[in-house]
Design an enzyme around this catalytic site. Structure first.
Site: not given
Length: 706
Positions: A583, A596
């Site tokens: 990501s 995250y």
């Protein structure tokens, strides 16, 4: 129908009178119907094997006059799935007139091109090499099949005599000859000599039967095969020890699967020394009866008899010398043990080529075995794709049936090596191979994509399947996985797709998934770590459970999948690819994202570490960094959307447009965009790239690599 069904014990009577009646007098439709019924039963013929025809009266498009046309299955077609587009329609009188220009056996290959001058239906499939065999027989409907029971007689030492006695001379016999124009003339001569024949057996090859109508031909075919089958069964009953009896018993079914899964990647690597292969495994009871028999060492080296069998299975199989309970945990030791056997097979094959080749023969092909027999465990087959490997396996089972029958009634006689070579390296077969479509970029590759039940993972799986790869779908959501599996099977078929439930946080589950990949396709080449989830909260609102969940699924999951995947890659020694879907959050710091973002950073650096460690083994590790991929994602179910909207001070509904507007390209990122990026890494153009990352985020200057 019920009454006639009861006449058959060894073949299936499938004719539906009501459906056939609905076709009326459309002889072409009835031909297709009959063909599909015959092709539906592998006891009657093999996939892609056999041929059927019908002769009809049509109107000549140029003269308007009635002409006789023969409709025959075209080259390379399959009876079970035949449609009109798979037929060749040819003027019968023109085919007959080719007898006048035939120059003899030495020149018969030139006749194939002349078939094209006889084409009536301009939409025709390329005419088959068997065209004259049908054209020269004076019957309206003809079936040419390769039933195991018939070939067992055709390939037995006393087959001609047995055939004559079984049918009191009603089934003729023509000795082995390669299919072609001259063989058609011999069939014609056999019928001229005995007009009362109901069929002809081709020595070592197959069966011709016929009738005045589609139905009569169908029933005649079944009756003849039924008689051969009953005769074989009578002999099995008399001869208790098939194949000389059991030399050893197979190991239990679960142990067979365990051994096959452990060995398949090693075999795949050895078979892929020239071209990357896809594997197939079966422990069918017919295979086990053969490979565990006293006669396997005598019969296996002889090879097959029917040319359809031989073309798919090669000159002979490789029989492994491993014990069925061999310790396969040390892949290097097992590979070292097997390498001499593979090298001996390659030398044998090259010697066969050199001994049998002609001045104009095509170059020697891949010398690796197609069929590999593992006594006590089962049979492996390896080919350029899964369908070809599976079909080769089916054909060798047919060959086993033939050997079993021939040995029960007499003695099995295989195709002579020179005749086998003449079939395998036939210039017409070579031309057919050259006409085949160019392989897709991922042909011969096997990909396991975690989290491929939906979202990005599913898009990657679809892209890879589109580009020729075999894919192993997996997910921890059973319903989601089943939905994806049904869709992929519909779009790509069983020879491209396999599925397995997978919890990436469980080492046992991951190990079982790779075993499933080895059993389904022989191993794995591309591993994509895509499974993930999202939790967005401020630091003080994060729970320990949130933290553990994110790190278990994404960091531990990436570790476990990479670890067990690399074990398979090392067994194959073919290199490979690990792709990690990370990501932009692995590079960019933002609010309410501590768990995250940090786990994504950990995934990113683990990728660099693995690239450094695995590079010497030609295992590439690369990263694709998506951002804000919302379509078909579970992201909305986790509270992520609410968390990110809160962090940005906007509503959930505004998120998609917000994500797009913050990019340099002002684009929404879709799962397909990530799939395309993954393909860039594995599609062969970046084979010398490892340790790299590719951002697919529409352009975010804050995460530019620097």
């Amino acid at each position: 129908m019920q009454n006639i069904q009861s006449h058959f014990q060894y073949v299936s009577y499938l004719w539906d009178e009501e459906y056939a009646a609905s076709l009326g007098r459309d002889e072409v439709a009835l031909l297709i119907y009959r063909s599909n019924l015959l092709g539906a039963d592998l006891r009657l013929t093999n996939y892609g094997g056999g041929n059927t025809s019908a002769k009809t009266t049509e109107k000549d498009p140029l003269t308007g006059q009635p002409v006789e046309v023969m409709w025959i299955k075209g080259s390379g077609g399959d009876l079970g799935t035949l449609k009109k587009s798979g037929l060749a329609g040819l003027y019968l009188d023109r085919l007959q007139s080719l007898k006048k220009v035939y120059r003899g056996l030495q020149f018969e290959d030139e006749m194939v091109e002349l078939f094209n001058h006889s084409i009536y239906d301009l939409k025709s499939k390329a005419p088959s090499i068997d065209t004259p065999l049908h054209a020269f027989l004076p019957y309206k409907h003809i079936d040419h099949l390769h039933p195991d029971a018939a070939i067992a007689i055709a390939a037995s030492k006393e087959g001609k005599q047995i055939n004559h006695e079984l049918f009191s001379g009603q089934i003729g016999w023509v000795d082995w000859q390669r299919p072609g124009f001259d063989l058609g003339l011999k069939l014609d001569a056999a019928v001229q000599e005995n007009p009362n024949l109901r069929g002809i057996m081709l020595g070592g090859h197959g069966l011709f039967t016929w009738g005045d109508t589609a139905y009569e031909s169908y029933v005649n075919t079944l009756e003849v095969i039924e008689r051969y089958s009953a005769f074989l069964q009578d002999n099995y009953n008399k001869k208790r020890k098939v194949f000389g009896g059991w030399r050893s018993q197979p190991v239990p079914a679960d142990k067979r699967k365990e051994q096959a899964a452990a060995l398949a990647p090693v075999l795949r690597g050895l078979c892929s020394s020239q071209t990357r292969m896809i594997g197939h495994f079966t422990d069918d009871e017919r295979v086990l009866e053969f490979i565990n028999s006293h006669d396997v060492d005598k019969l296996a080296p002889l090879g097959t008899s029917c040319p359809d069998h031989f073309l798919r299975t090669k000159i002979s199989p490789l029989v492994l010398s491993l014990s069925p309970d061999e310790n396969l945990s040390d892949a290097k030791a097992i590979r070292s043990k097997l390498e001499p056997a593979f090298e001996a097979y390659r030398v044998m094959y090259k010697n066969y080529y050199e001994k049998c080749k002609h001045p104009n023969s095509p170059a020697v092909r891949d010398a690796n075995p197609v069929i590999i027999l593992y006594p006590g465990v089962g049979m492996f087959s390896f080919a350029k794709d899964k369908q070809t490997a599976r079909v080769a396996s089916e054909f060798y089972i047919n060959a086993i049936n033939v050997m079993k029958g021939a040995e029960a009634v007499s003695e099995y006689v295989a195709l002579e090596p020179q005749e086998a070579f003449n079939i395998e390296y036939w210039l017409l077969e070579e031309a057919k191979l050259q006409r085949m479509p160019k392989p897709k970029p991922l042909s011969g590759k096997i990909a396991l994509i975690t989290g491929s039940g939906g979202g990005i993972g599913k898009a990657i799986a679809k892209k890879f399947a589109d580009e020729g790869a075999c894919v192993i779908l997996n997910d921890n959501d059973a319903e989601r996985l089943e939905t994806a599996n049904i869709e992929f099977l519909k779009n790509f078929g069983k020879d491209t797709v396999s599925s397995v439930s997978l919890d990436v946080t469980s080492a046992q589950s991951v190990e079982e998934a790779f075993k499933a990949a080895a059993l389904a396709f022989g191993g794995v080449d591309i591993i994509v770590n895509c499974a993930g989830l999202s939790i967005s909260k401020p630091l003080t609102e994060h729970t320990e459970q949130d933290w553990n969940l994110l790190y278990n699924v994404m960091q531990k999951g990436q570790f476990l999948v990479s670890k067990y995947g690399v074990e398979i890659l090392r067994k194959q020694q073919l290199g490979g690819d690990i792709l990690n879907i990370v990501s932009k959050n692995g590079l960019m710091a933002g609010p309410n994202n501590v768990a995250y973002g940090s786990v994504k950073a950990a995934q990113l650096h683990m990728s660099r570490l693995l690239a450094a460690e695995l590079g010497p083994e030609k295992i590439r590790v690369n990263v694709v960094n998506p951002d804000a991929v919302i379509a078909d994602s579970k992201i909305w179910q986790s509270g992520w959307a609410e968390g990110r909207a809160k962090a940005y001070g906007i509503s959930v509904e505004e998120l998609p447009s917000y994500y797009a507007k913050r990019t340099l390209l002002n684009e929404i990122i879709l799962p397909e965009d990530i799939a395309n990026a993954c393909f860039v890494f594995v599609g062969s153009l970046l084979n010398k790239s490892t340790g790299n990352m590719l951002n697919v985020d529409g352009g975010l200057s804050t995460v530019f690599a620097r």
